[in-house]
Enzyme design. Structure first.
Site, PDB file in Angstrom:
ATOM      1  N   GLN A  37       0.845  -1.216   0.000  1.00 28.54           N
ATOM      2  CA  GLN A  37       0.000   0.000   0.000  1.00 28.54           C
ATOM      3  C   GLN A  37       0.866   1.246   0.000  1.00 28.54           C
ATOM      4  O   GLN A  37       0.589   2.210  -0.712  1.00 28.54           O
ATOM      5  CB  GLN A  37      -0.939   0.041   1.219  1.00 28.54           C
ATOM      6  CG  GLN A  37      -2.044  -0.972   1.163  1.00 28.54           C
ATOM      7  CD  GLN A  37      -2.824  -0.904  -0.126  1.00 28.54           C
ATOM      8  OE1 GLN A  37      -3.388   0.129  -0.448  1.00 28.54           O
ATOM      9  NE2 GLN A  37      -2.833  -1.994  -0.891  1.00 28.54           N
ATOM     10  N   HIS A  94       2.004   2.997  -3.215  1.00 34.86           N
ATOM     11  CA  HIS A  94       1.051   3.664  -4.108  1.00 34.86           C
ATOM     12  C   HIS A  94       1.243   5.179  -4.120  1.00 34.86           C
ATOM     13  O   HIS A  94       1.113   5.824  -5.157  1.00 34.86           O
ATOM     14  CB  HIS A  94      -0.399   3.386  -3.661  1.00 34.86           C
ATOM     15  CG  HIS A  94      -0.988   2.173  -4.287  1.00 34.86           C
ATOM     16  ND1 HIS A  94      -1.224   2.072  -5.632  1.00 34.86           N
ATOM     17  CD2 HIS A  94      -1.418   1.000  -3.756  1.00 34.86           C
ATOM     18  CE1 HIS A  94      -1.762   0.890  -5.903  1.00 34.86           C
ATOM     19  NE2 HIS A  94      -1.889   0.218  -4.785  1.00 34.86           N
ATOM     20  N   GLU A 144      -9.881   0.422   4.374  1.00 38.07           N
ATOM     21  CA  GLU A 144     -10.204   0.029   2.997  1.00 38.07           C
ATOM     22  C   GLU A 144      -9.852  -1.452   2.790  1.00 38.07           C
ATOM     23  O   GLU A 144     -10.677  -2.227   2.332  1.00 38.07           O
ATOM     24  CB  GLU A 144      -9.389   0.912   2.039  1.00 38.07           C
ATOM     25  CG  GLU A 144      -9.634   0.633   0.583  1.00 38.07           C
ATOM     26  CD  GLU A 144      -8.611   1.325  -0.308  1.00 38.07           C
ATOM     27  OE1 GLU A 144      -7.585   1.809   0.203  1.00 38.07           O
ATOM     28  OE2 GLU A 144      -8.839   1.352  -1.539  1.00 38.07           O
ATOM     29  N   HIS A 145      -8.619  -1.824   3.140  1.00 38.55           N
ATOM     30  CA  HIS A 145      -8.173  -3.221   3.058  1.00 38.55           C
ATOM     31  C   HIS A 145      -7.840  -3.716   4.454  1.00 38.55           C
ATOM     32  O   HIS A 145      -7.121  -3.043   5.188  1.00 38.55           O
ATOM     33  CB  HIS A 145      -6.892  -3.346   2.223  1.00 38.55           C
ATOM     34  CG  HIS A 145      -6.989  -2.770   0.846  1.00 38.55           C
ATOM     35  ND1 HIS A 145      -6.493  -1.529   0.519  1.00 38.55           N
ATOM     36  CD2 HIS A 145      -7.517  -3.284  -0.291  1.00 38.55           C
ATOM     37  CE1 HIS A 145      -6.721  -1.296  -0.768  1.00 38.55           C
ATOM     38  NE2 HIS A 145      -7.332  -2.336  -1.287  1.00 38.55           N
ATOM     39  N   ASP A 175      -5.947  -7.015  -5.560  1.00 35.32           N
ATOM     40  CA  ASP A 175      -5.794  -5.914  -6.506  1.00 35.32           C
ATOM     41  C   ASP A 175      -5.930  -6.381  -7.948  1.00 35.32           C
ATOM     42  O   ASP A 175      -6.229  -5.581  -8.832  1.00 35.32           O
ATOM     43  CB  ASP A 175      -4.416  -5.263  -6.340  1.00 35.32           C
ATOM     44  CG  ASP A 175      -4.367  -4.339  -5.144  1.00 35.32           C
ATOM     45  OD1 ASP A 175      -5.435  -3.864  -4.728  1.00 35.32           O
ATOM     46  OD2 ASP A 175      -3.263  -4.102  -4.622  1.00 35.32           O
ATOM     47  N   HIS A 202     -54.104  14.380  -2.841  1.00 32.02           N
ATOM     48  CA  HIS A 202     -53.696  13.005  -2.549  1.00 32.02           C
ATOM     49  C   HIS A 202     -54.888  12.216  -2.000  1.00 32.02           C
ATOM     50  O   HIS A 202     -55.176  11.106  -2.440  1.00 32.02           O
ATOM     51  CB  HIS A 202     -52.574  12.973  -1.502  1.00 32.02           C
ATOM     52  CG  HIS A 202     -51.225  13.364  -2.005  1.00 32.02           C
ATOM     53  ND1 HIS A 202     -50.919  14.633  -2.442  1.00 32.02           N
ATOM     54  CD2 HIS A 202     -50.066  12.651  -2.121  1.00 32.02           C
ATOM     55  CE1 HIS A 202     -49.637  14.673  -2.804  1.00 32.02           C
ATOM     56  NE2 HIS A 202     -49.099  13.495  -2.612  1.00 32.02           N
TER      57      HIS A 202
END
Lengths: 437, 437
Positions: free
Chosen positions: A259, A262, A327-328, A361, A420
């Site tokens: 990670q 990135h 996230e992961h 991934d 209505h």
């Protein structure tokens, strides 16, 4: 070196909260520039898109060359080495097999009052997928966005990808072809989002736009939201690894670095119940950082946002994980399925030491577009549902209307919505005249 | 009088496109004011919320009285007449029965490569529901928002509702109680959204905020999006009725008016294959507009945005309906289920003349929070899914990693993500050393 925290420390709560709230991304404010670009594309169409592409990508296009021709795509695909082509095919096949199972079912039933109710799913007609150019032009992301769209049944799927100086990534075009993408525009930035949302003479508008991009793309997606649907605005990537001491420190170090490499704003966290193991992983990271190609990026991320957290037991680990909402989430423990039961907020869980996050991934099958920045508390990764919408269905019989109509009329009157109530009353009166219900 | 269009007219396409693109809502730009309110609530917490409530709602609160007490809610509920209480209970029971069926299933399977894959749904932990004050304070909307949240399993559900001059709507409190809401704050506007998103000393933060509101509330929801999840930003209501000549023009007129009476920006459209029937409906509308309580609102909506469209056949009707992508679609034809098959873009479909749209507003069962402004092309009405998120699951065995790991490694290298590749390679090397896969 990352931060070292322990739940046994007196200042743990303060430091953990600071870690949770650390602002890892400074988005430049490009909103005014993006608004001007969108307005220009709406006003001048192709001409504006061509002008911006000339200015930003140093590429001269015409209305006829905005999209790649089939022959051009063929030529790029021919450049892809066989091993990479086969890897893309393996990935595409596995991603498709996973996402096919996500297709939801329609329903229609009749209830005890005689009312027939249900819903029906249908695909978005046309979708646009943004693919960044340059370094972050990932063929895997093309597969992860395009395959769910096609599985959902999207009829017309377009890609917009900038090609600075006319250079395209052959694997991106190959991935698009494998995923069944219908048209690929060599246009990027806010001008691409504007063209997909509003259309130009040569670019047909779509109903939904997905895919990652830089600050201009993100701001443009926010601006066109409402005119079209968009996916989430992704932030920098994150991983949390929960590992006991029965792991190879080097494997865990590599998972953390996968990670961190990135983006300098990425975040890699380790939670362990063994302080010495945490130290060993930190040492393994330092060793790997000596040689890693992207050591400058990965090192900055690990130093600025990385952390090793020691807990007393795995109950503490899952409680912290749920506050992080990663996230992961990698669970490198003896019984990962049992531990996963307690992890309620996470984008994706990787079970056991044989499941490095990188598998997810590329070839695992589940989507790699996942909620970042703690948004797994309230949102999910990309799926076929993002390319489907649900129409609800209701059908009354005279008997059903007689049974439940009066309650509707009462509530309409209580809300001062007379028409209505009258729309129900007119029908009930007819039933009272001619008792057929 | 509304517009009259016919697909047989030479200028039809021009006029229909103009109708589609008519901008019906002018939202005031309150973004700067909202940003200041949010910043103030984040800085000063309760004190800011109390100040704004004093200024905007002329109500003096303390941290202790920000939320209604159980005794206060009891007292308000005691004011609700029995018929209205019973109508709310009928509605709540039917809405719950419908939404329970929406609960999605978890999945976990092992594929031919030995990889175990799946997903698991879990509820958002805490949600906040905004309920407007004043005229648009609808108890039915409380049920429509709160029941899906509770069915999904939201543990802590809060309501924020402004009570100008201290006046609350007893039916709103009753609806909240029936739906199982946990706490009700008498706070409105951007300050309520800020408090729900960021928390104050007395108001706990939530993970997701839903519910309609004015321009300040909408702008605040856009601003806190990311920190928390939000639902769609709803625009003015719409109905499209497709009706053949075998209908009572007065019923159709009332159905059209039941949207028009919501708001001068609402839109009511009729498509029919019989021009004379369209004329008869328009006349019935004029007659109803003589006496309707909200004739000023309904009349303005019908005059400015209403339209009667004559088509040659029902194929034309469904094609136009799909371009409109209406929030509400009523099919008053002989075989509504058959016609519905062709209507792919619509928030909710009401099948047959015995199913006035107003049934769906209150007691039908499906949700009445639906996509407006043509967004049914890419989005759906509120459902239990809005209060759930999905975590994907993946577990490799050594054999599975041996089968698919090399493809992941190849793609990682092609994307210049070395650590991704190494995290797979380290494990594959171990397998090659000790062949256990």
């Amino acid at each position: 070196m990352p931060q070292f925290l322990s739940t046994a420390d007196a200042d743990f709560e303060t430091r953990f909260t600071a870690l949770l709230n650390a602002k890892r991304e400074d988005s430049p404010d490009v909103d005014a520039a993006v608004a001007a670009i969108i307005a220009d594309v709406r006003a001048r169409g192709d001409a504006a898109v061509i002008d911006y592409t000339s200015r930003f990508d140093r590429l001269e296009l015409t209305p006829e060359t905005l999209a790649f021709s089939e022959a051009e795509i063929d030529a790029y695909c021919a450049q892809v080495p066989p091993a990479e082509k086969q890897a893309l095919e393996t990935a595409a096949q596995r991603i498709r097999a996973y996402h096919v199972r996500q297709m939801p079912e329609n329903a229609f039933w009749t209830d005890p009052d005689g009312a027939s109710l249900g819903w029906r799913w249908s695909a978005v007609s046309a979708a646009g997928l943004y693919v960044p150019g340059g370094l972050a032009s990932y063929p895997s992301s093309v597969l992860m966005n395009a395959i769910p769209a096609k599985v959902a049944g999207v009829e017309r799927l377009a890609i917009a990808v900038p090609t600075p100086d006319g250079k395209a990534n052959p694997l991106v075009l190959m991935a698009a072809r494998l995923a069944g993408v219908d048209v690929i525009y060599r246009v990027g930035g806010a001008q691409a989002i504007a063209a997909l949302a509003y259309g130009t003479e040569s670019i047909r508008p779509v109903d939904k736009i997905t895919g990652p991009g830089n600050a201009f793309v993100a701001a443009a997606k926010r601006r066109v939201f409402g005119k079209v649907g968009i996916d989430m605005i992704a932030g920098p990537s994150e991983i949390l690894v929960i590992a006991d001491s029965d792991n190879d420190p080097d494997w865990i170090a590599l998972d953390l670095m996968s990670q961190a490499e990135h983006d300098e704003s990425a975040q890699s966290l380790l939670i362990t119940d063994d302080a010495a193991f945490g130290q060993a992983v930190a040492e393994a990271v330092e060793k790997r950082l000596e040689t890693l190609e992207r050591r400058s990026i990965a090192g900055a991320s690990w130093r600025d946002y990385g952390a090793v957290i020691t807990v007393r037991d795995m109950d503490e680990a899952t409680a912290l994980s749920n506050r992080i909402a990663p996230e992961h989430l990698e669970l490198c423990v003896a019984d990962p399925q049992a531990l996963a039961e307690h992890c309620t907020h996470a984008g994706a869980i990787f079970l056991g030491a044989w499941t490095p996050e990188a598998i997810g991934d590329y070839v695992g099958g589940p989507n790699h577009v996942l909620p970042t920045a703690r948004s797994a508390r309230f949102s999910s990764g990309l799926s076929v549902l993002d390319f489907l919408k649900r129409t609800t269905l209701a059908q009354m019989t005279p008997a059903a209307l007689r049974a439940i109509g009066p309650a509707a009329e009462t509530l309409a009157i209580s809300e001062s919505l007379e028409a209505h109530g009258l729309s129900v009353r007119a029908r009930l009166n007819k039933l009272n005249d001619t008792p057929e219900g």
